[in-house]
Design a protein around this motif. Sequence first.
Motif, mmCIF file in Angstrom:
data_model
loop_
_atom_site.group_PDB
_atom_site.id
_atom_site.type_symbol
_atom_site.label_atom_id
_atom_site.label_comp_id
_atom_site.label_asym_id
_atom_site.label_seq_id
_atom_site.Cartn_x
_atom_site.Cartn_y
_atom_site.Cartn_z
ATOM 1 N N GLY A 349 0.809 -1.211 0.000
ATOM 2 C CA GLY A 349 0.000 0.000 0.000
ATOM 3 C C GLY A 349 0.840 1.258 0.000
ATOM 4 N N GLU A 350 2.154 1.101 -0.156
ATOM 5 C CA GLU A 350 3.069 2.241 -0.141
ATOM 6 C C GLU A 350 3.911 2.325 -1.407
ATOM 7 O OE1 GLU A 350 2.727 4.358 2.131
ATOM 8 O OE2 GLU A 350 1.738 3.259 3.746
ATOM 9 N N THR A 351 3.700 1.428 -2.368
ATOM 10 C CA THR A 351 4.486 1.431 -3.604
ATOM 11 C C THR A 351 4.348 2.783 -4.295
ATOM 12 O OG1 THR A 351 4.047 -0.933 -3.832
ATOM 13 C CG2 THR A 351 4.884 0.229 -5.778
ATOM 14 N N MET A 352 5.464 3.475 -4.461
ATOM 15 C CA MET A 352 5.407 4.866 -4.908
ATOM 16 C C MET A 352 4.776 5.018 -6.288
ATOM 17 S SD MET A 352 5.735 7.933 -4.168
ATOM 18 C CE MET A 352 6.474 7.609 -2.570
ATOM 19 N N ASP A 353 5.170 4.184 -7.263
ATOM 20 C CA ASP A 353 4.607 4.303 -8.607
ATOM 21 C C ASP A 353 3.093 4.128 -8.588
ATOM 22 O OD1 ASP A 353 7.025 4.774 -9.914
ATOM 23 O OD2 ASP A 353 7.478 2.640 -10.055
ATOM 24 N N SER A 354 2.619 3.182 -7.796
ATOM 25 C CA SER A 354 1.181 2.925 -7.723
ATOM 26 C C SER A 354 0.454 4.049 -6.994
ATOM 27 C CB SER A 354 0.924 1.582 -7.028
ATOM 28 O OG SER A 354 1.505 0.520 -7.760
ATOM 29 N N SER A 380 -4.520 3.093 0.379
ATOM 30 C CA SER A 380 -5.874 2.972 0.931
ATOM 31 C C SER A 380 -6.451 4.335 1.254
ATOM 32 C CB SER A 380 -5.865 2.106 2.198
ATOM 33 O OG SER A 380 -5.563 0.769 1.902
ATOM 34 N N HIS A 381 -5.609 5.193 1.817
ATOM 35 C CA HIS A 381 -6.064 6.541 2.192
ATOM 36 C C HIS A 381 -6.478 7.347 0.963
ATOM 37 C CE1 HIS A 381 -6.429 10.140 4.585
ATOM 38 N NE2 HIS A 381 -5.592 10.776 3.794
ATOM 39 N N GLU A 382 -5.842 7.086 -0.182
ATOM 40 C CA GLU A 382 -6.156 7.796 -1.420
ATOM 41 C C GLU A 382 -7.347 7.191 -2.157
ATOM 42 O OE1 GLU A 382 -4.934 10.560 -2.938
ATOM 43 O OE2 GLU A 382 -3.821 10.937 -1.088
ATOM 44 N N SER A 383 -7.906 6.104 -1.645
ATOM 45 C CA SER A 383 -8.933 5.352 -2.362
ATOM 46 C C SER A 383 -10.337 5.724 -1.905
ATOM 47 C CB SER A 383 -8.719 3.847 -2.141
ATOM 48 O OG SER A 383 -7.426 3.451 -2.531
ATOM 49 N N ASP A 384 -11.279 5.632 -2.842
ATOM 50 C CA ASP A 384 -12.685 5.758 -2.486
ATOM 51 C C ASP A 384 -13.172 4.496 -1.794
ATOM 52 O OD1 ASP A 384 -13.338 8.374 -3.819
ATOM 53 O OD2 ASP A 384 -12.593 7.277 -5.557
ATOM 54 N N ILE A 385 -12.649 3.355 -2.231
ATOM 55 C CA ILE A 385 -12.995 2.061 -1.634
ATOM 56 C C ILE A 385 -11.700 1.295 -1.416
ATOM 57 C CG2 ILE A 385 -14.242 -0.104 -1.941
ATOM 58 C CD1 ILE A 385 -16.153 1.402 -3.829
ATOM 59 N N ALA A 386 -11.415 0.936 -0.179
ATOM 60 C CA ALA A 386 -10.171 0.240 0.159
ATOM 61 C C ALA A 386 -10.471 -1.195 0.582
ATOM 62 C CB ALA A 386 -9.437 0.973 1.267
#
Length: 597
Positions: A349-354, A380-386
Amino acid sequence: MCGIIGIASEKLSDRKLAELTVEILRRLEYRGYDSVGMASMSEDRIEVRKAKGSVEEFVKKRSPSTMKGKVFLGHTRWATHGEPSDINAHPHTDCSGEIAVVHNGTILNFAELKNDLIQKGHEFKSETDTEVVAHLIEHYRKLGMDNFTAFKRAILSIEGDHAILVVIKGDPRIFFSKRNNPLKIGVADGMTLISSDSWSMFMVTNKIIPINDEEFGYISARERYIEKFSGERVDTNSRLYTEDTESLASSHEGYESFMHKEILESHLAVRETLRSMMRETEIVSKAIKSLSEARRIFVVGAGTSYHAGLMFALRLQKAGLTSIPVIASEHHYFRATEDDAVLVISQSGETMDSLIASKHYRANGARILSLTNTLGNSISHESDIALHTRAGPEVGVAATKTFTSQVAALLFLSSNLLGEDVEYLKEAEQTVTNSLQAMGYALEIGTQLCKKSNAYYLGRGLGVPMALEGALKIKEIAYIHAEAYPAGESKHGPIALVEKGFPVVFINLGEFVGELSNNIKEMSARGAETIVLSINNRLSDNKELKVWREVSVSVSDTRLAPLAMAPLIQAIAYYAAKCKGVNPDRPRNLAKTVTVQ
């Protein structure tokens, strides 16, 4: 790409606190192992000890257990600025030695800041970008600012993604800042910790406070303060949660290596992932609704996660949906709009490119869904649905049980999206168990491939992403050059390299068996040493085919075939690495979580 830890305690002795810091650094070493360092703060001084090499080498060279203080920082490094060396190891200090910094990430404007600070009289010791943070804080303190204000001004001066921890002589607090790189607080009795991941702290506590992007603050033994870059104060108690992952995953527990242990845990990872998916009906329903309403579905991932996503995309494409697999670092050439959905897949959940891709697509109006293996992460924090898999901590750098659990979760999602009955997934755990029972064959094949310099992995249909994953695994773990192709493409160039004894691994998931058999004949005719990994169908039963070795795993439903294949290709790579005498847990030049572009 580094691991950082900070601990403030009022109960532990100096020696116990130093030893705890070392133990947590061992758990963080999967994030980088070029060099290691620690800082301790006692009443009258900050002491820094650091060295190039592993945690164990650091312990032998620097004897950190004799360090004094009630506040400690630790760092394990994967080099991005400056080669691995004692000097470039973290922590870094200011001119006076009163400020110590550890950092994960990249400071994009460090050269400009460094030149300005040098003109102001600051002297730098290292080649790193990190050192500018210590000197910036020193500069702002000299202007009369209090410690926290000076820290905040320094953070707001730097550009780029980071997780930063700072201690200042005479101040019992550890200051922190986060932008896109992972950082979490651990809460214990009379002690507060802050680390790159939560499971590294589980020997002390599983009470976790996640830190969001563009937030800074400080901790002490009993205090936790978080503030947004905009100035808004955060209620830390509202974020506090209890992580239920078992800390036992942080040891070999009698296995040969972490990778070996984690391959053999795959069936449990799949079971827990599917149980969670089936239990969390509300969020899964939202995800399915979002995907079903999308004009197009973009599936974004890097490395192993891309291969899992490719399998998902192919399933949807075959059913007539518009699904576009995207390598995260190449997301710029794929334009998503508000009519599209984007599924971002990342183990950490921290992969920079993703993470950057998800932010890019979100800014264009697309709805963002994510599938990760950790809670409270940046994607996850950047997602509408995690959504989350439940593979548990994975220490080995190569993704094994996390990949298999991703495959299980994506089979569940795709079947729901396509209106299929998911009853077949009740056999998922047993399917993986059946595959694990073929480890003896994997040992034989891995030992044979160990002797080779090159190999092909070929497949058709869903066998293509599994071939890609098989080739990736043996490259990264055993250092054997391997390429993967759709089997039909092997005639269009790759076959030119095939000669007597050249190993070609065929992935047979039961699709296009006749065509795959023809490809085996083509390779055999050129002297290739053909290996077949089959689900249900044994191609070597056809006496016209020359096959050096075939492994067959039975499944009750062909849709389970990728789950049966995953542990097998992982184990082959593992045994090839073991045969070559290299460490499968720490492949050279790689780190577990890629938090740089």
